[in-house]
Design a protein around this motif. Structure first.
Motif, short mmCIF file in Angstrom:
data_model
loop_
_atom_site.label_atom_id
_atom_site.label_comp_id
_atom_site.label_asym_id
_atom_site.label_seq_id
_atom_site.Cartn_x
_atom_site.Cartn_y
_atom_site.Cartn_z
N ILE A 2 0.85 -1.18 0.00
CA ILE A 2 0.00 0.00 0.00
C ILE A 2 0.89 1.24 0.00
O ILE A 2 1.83 1.35 0.78
CB ILE A 2 -0.94 0.02 1.22
N VAL A 3 0.59 2.18 -0.89
CA VAL A 3 1.34 3.42 -0.99
C VAL A 3 0.43 4.56 -0.54
O VAL A 3 -0.73 4.66 -0.96
CB VAL A 3 1.81 3.66 -2.44
N TYR A 4 0.96 5.42 0.33
CA TYR A 4 0.21 6.56 0.83
C TYR A 4 0.86 7.84 0.34
O TYR A 4 2.09 7.99 0.40
CB TYR A 4 0.19 6.57 2.36
N LEU A 5 0.05 8.78 -0.14
CA LEU A 5 0.54 10.07 -0.60
C LEU A 5 -0.04 11.17 0.28
O LEU A 5 -1.24 11.25 0.48
CB LEU A 5 0.14 10.30 -2.06
N ILE A 53 5.85 4.21 1.56
CA ILE A 53 5.70 2.81 1.19
C ILE A 53 6.48 1.98 2.20
O ILE A 53 7.64 2.27 2.49
CB ILE A 53 6.19 2.56 -0.26
N ASP A 54 5.83 0.99 2.80
CA ASP A 54 6.42 0.22 3.90
C ASP A 54 6.87 1.22 4.99
O ASP A 54 6.07 2.03 5.42
CB ASP A 54 7.58 -0.64 3.39
N HIS A 55 8.14 1.15 5.39
CA HIS A 55 8.63 2.06 6.44
C HIS A 55 9.40 3.24 5.86
O HIS A 55 10.07 3.97 6.61
CB HIS A 55 9.52 1.29 7.42
N LEU A 56 9.28 3.44 4.56
CA LEU A 56 9.99 4.53 3.91
C LEU A 56 9.06 5.71 3.66
O LEU A 56 7.89 5.53 3.33
CB LEU A 56 10.58 4.08 2.57
N LEU A 57 9.60 6.92 3.80
CA LEU A 57 8.87 8.13 3.46
C LEU A 57 9.81 9.00 2.63
O LEU A 57 10.92 9.32 3.07
CB LEU A 57 8.43 8.89 4.71
N LEU A 58 9.36 9.39 1.44
CA LEU A 58 10.19 10.17 0.54
C LEU A 58 9.54 11.53 0.28
O LEU A 58 8.35 11.59 -0.07
CB LEU A 58 10.37 9.45 -0.79
N PRO A 59 10.29 12.62 0.45
CA PRO A 59 9.74 13.95 0.12
C PRO A 59 9.68 14.15 -1.39
O PRO A 59 10.53 13.63 -2.14
CB PRO A 59 10.75 14.91 0.76
N SER A 132 18.24 7.10 1.77
CA SER A 132 18.32 6.39 3.04
C SER A 132 18.13 4.89 2.88
O SER A 132 18.41 4.13 3.80
CB SER A 132 17.27 6.94 4.02
N ALA A 133 17.62 4.47 1.73
CA ALA A 133 17.43 3.04 1.47
C ALA A 133 17.47 2.80 -0.03
O ALA A 133 17.15 3.69 -0.82
CB ALA A 133 16.09 2.56 2.03
N GLN A 134 17.89 1.60 -0.42
CA GLN A 134 17.82 1.19 -1.81
C GLN A 134 16.41 0.69 -2.08
O GLN A 134 15.97 -0.30 -1.49
CB GLN A 134 18.84 0.08 -2.08
N LEU A 135 15.68 1.38 -2.93
CA LEU A 135 14.33 0.94 -3.26
C LEU A 135 14.38 -0.43 -3.94
O LEU A 135 15.22 -0.67 -4.80
CB LEU A 135 13.66 1.94 -4.19
N THR A 136 13.47 -1.32 -3.55
CA THR A 136 13.38 -2.60 -4.23
C THR A 136 12.66 -2.41 -5.56
O THR A 136 11.98 -1.40 -5.78
CB THR A 136 12.63 -3.63 -3.39
N SER A 137 12.78 -3.40 -6.41
CA SER A 137 12.12 -3.34 -7.72
C SER A 137 10.60 -3.19 -7.56
O SER A 137 9.97 -2.40 -8.26
CB SER A 137 12.45 -4.60 -8.52
N GLN A 138 10.02 -3.93 -6.62
CA GLN A 138 8.57 -3.85 -6.42
C GLN A 138 8.16 -2.50 -5.84
O GLN A 138 7.15 -1.93 -6.24
CB GLN A 138 8.10 -4.98 -5.49
N GLN A 139 8.92 -1.99 -4.88
CA GLN A 139 8.62 -0.66 -4.33
C GLN A 139 8.65 0.40 -5.43
O GLN A 139 7.79 1.28 -5.47
CB GLN A 139 9.63 -0.31 -3.24
N MET A 140 9.63 0.28 -6.30
CA MET A 140 9.76 1.24 -7.39
C MET A 140 8.54 1.20 -8.30
O MET A 140 7.99 2.26 -8.68
CB MET A 140 11.02 0.90 -8.18
N LYS A 141 8.07 0.02 -8.63
CA LYS A 141 6.90 -0.11 -9.50
C LYS A 141 5.65 0.43 -8.82
O LYS A 141 4.83 1.11 -9.45
CB LYS A 141 6.69 -1.59 -9.88
N ASP A 142 5.49 0.15 -7.52
CA ASP A 142 4.31 0.61 -6.80
C ASP A 142 4.33 2.14 -6.63
O ASP A 142 3.29 2.80 -6.75
CB ASP A 142 4.22 -0.07 -5.43
#
Length: 382
Positions: A2-5, A53-59, A132-142
């Motif tokens: 789940i992705v939150y904006l 996404i997951d425990h990551l937050l990106l500005p 702060s983290a290397q985005l996974t392939s799935q995170q990138m697509k989502d």
């Protein structure tokens, strides 16, 4: 996943305790959200969003035109306005003339094509955005699916990527449909630099270090009077990066430095004789150090060797802790002689959701950078 904006109005609804490094992100952005970015960085007008996404937050920054913005959120300023100012680094007048004409023609075309209609992810409004983290392939697509739905008219962009620090992410971006475009030539001091410096490089660093004693300069790290030192940081940064170099660099004002120092969001070191004459502000993310703040009294800088001294302080911090030092762009020969290695930094863009009329200008920029600028940068080491 789940992705939150979140936008500026829902910023307070972000579950900070569930976010990696959430307290730092909140402290860094809360005043920018509350008062508006332009109240702190005077040549940046942008809308702020945050994607989780997951425990990551990106500005995220969102722009539509704003062609006078700093390059930190204006691709036009980066590829056109700033590029013109950097042509002197070619050291070749005929080449400078040719590239100035090409850039001017390119700029005319880009203004006609909504080139600045862009959403930049993980944008900290600094010259270098660390990850702060290397985005996974799935995170990138989502993330991409969420962003193209939320911003169907905008190019999706990530800045500050290179093959040394982000090799797997670069591969995943390509597989997800992103295209890479050279941004600039940067210099990294690798994590093993301390044991691999040549005799000549060590000698130069010793000479830089000796300038402290020669000019009876002191280093101070933790000033008590934040307001006075924020004023010094503002003035010294402005003298170097705005007045000497370019109005297109981010114009951090007194309010920005007050907030950064009050909240201890960067480490600062100060060079003093009777007065403060130089400053660096730096931070690390996963053992990568970057220095977005550097300034000195330009009236006495050459006389005292202040750039050499400040650069030495940065290098010493990197070597003492075994960091990777992100030395950014510029002063290429100086940095190479002290052990830094050249890498090409890229922007990656996603445009599969856009019409050809929105893509062609980026295709043109990519062709120019791939065909001319990147090979020249590698050959001439600028």
């Amino acid at each position: 996943m789940i992705v939150y904006l979140y936008d500026q109005h829902s910023f307070d609804q972000i579950p900070w305790s569930e976010i990696d490094n959430g307290a730092y992100i909140q402290a860094y952005f809360e005043h920018l959200v509350r008062d508006g970015v332009q109240q702190y960085i005077e040549n940046v007008k942008t809308d702020l969003y945050f994607i989780r996404i997951d425990h990551l937050l990106l500005p995220i920054t969102k722009n539509d035109s704003q062609y006078e913005n700093s390059y930190v959120c204006s691709p036009y300023t980066h590829y056109i306005s700033y590029a013109k100012e950097e042509l002197w680094e070619l050291g070749n007048k005929p080449l400078e003339y040719i590239f100035e004409k090409i850039i001017s023609l390119l700029g005319f075309c880009l203004r006609k094509s909504s080139f600045n209609k862009v959403v930049i992810v993980n944008n900290w409004l600094l010259s270098t955005n660390l990850y702060s983290a290397q985005l996974t392939s799935q995170q990138m697509k989502d993330l991409t699916a969420c962003l193209t739905e939320a911003f169907p008219e905008h190019t999706i962009m990530f800045r500050s990527l290179n093959n040394k620090l982000h090799l797997s992410m670069m591969r995943d971006f390509r597989e997800a449909g992103y295209r890479k475009i050279m941004s600039r030539s940067i210099y990294l001091l690798n994590e093993d630099a301390g044991s691999n410096l040549t005799g000549k490089e060590k000698k130069l660093l010793r000479q830089d270090a000796s300038l402290f004693a020669k000019h009876m300069l002191l280093v101070e790290e933790t000033p008590r009077n934040i307001e006075r030192y924020a004023s010094c940081a503002y003035e010294l940064y402005r003298q170097l990066y705005i007045q000497k170099y370019s109005q297109h660099n981010p114009q951090f004002n007194m309010r920005y430095f007050n907030e950064i120092m009050k909240k201890n969001l960067m480490h600062f070191k100060w060079i003093k004789n009777e007065d403060v004459v130089g400053v660096i502000g730096y931070f690390t993310v996963h053992s990568v150090l970057t220095t977005p703040i550097l300034g000195y009294n330009t009236k006495i800088g050459k006389q005292l060797g202040l750039y050499r001294i400040l650069s030495y302080l940065i290098t010493k911090e990197i070597l003492d802790h075994g960091y990777i030092g992100h030395r950014s762009a510029g002063a290429s020969e100086f940095k190479r002689k002290r052990g830094a290695k050249q890498y090409i930094e890229y922007n990656v863009i996603y445009q599969k959701h856009l019409s050809f009329s929105r893509k062609w200008s980026w295709m043109l920029v990519k062709w120019v950078m791939d065909r001319f600028v990147e090979p020249l940068a590698k050959k001439r080491k600028f």
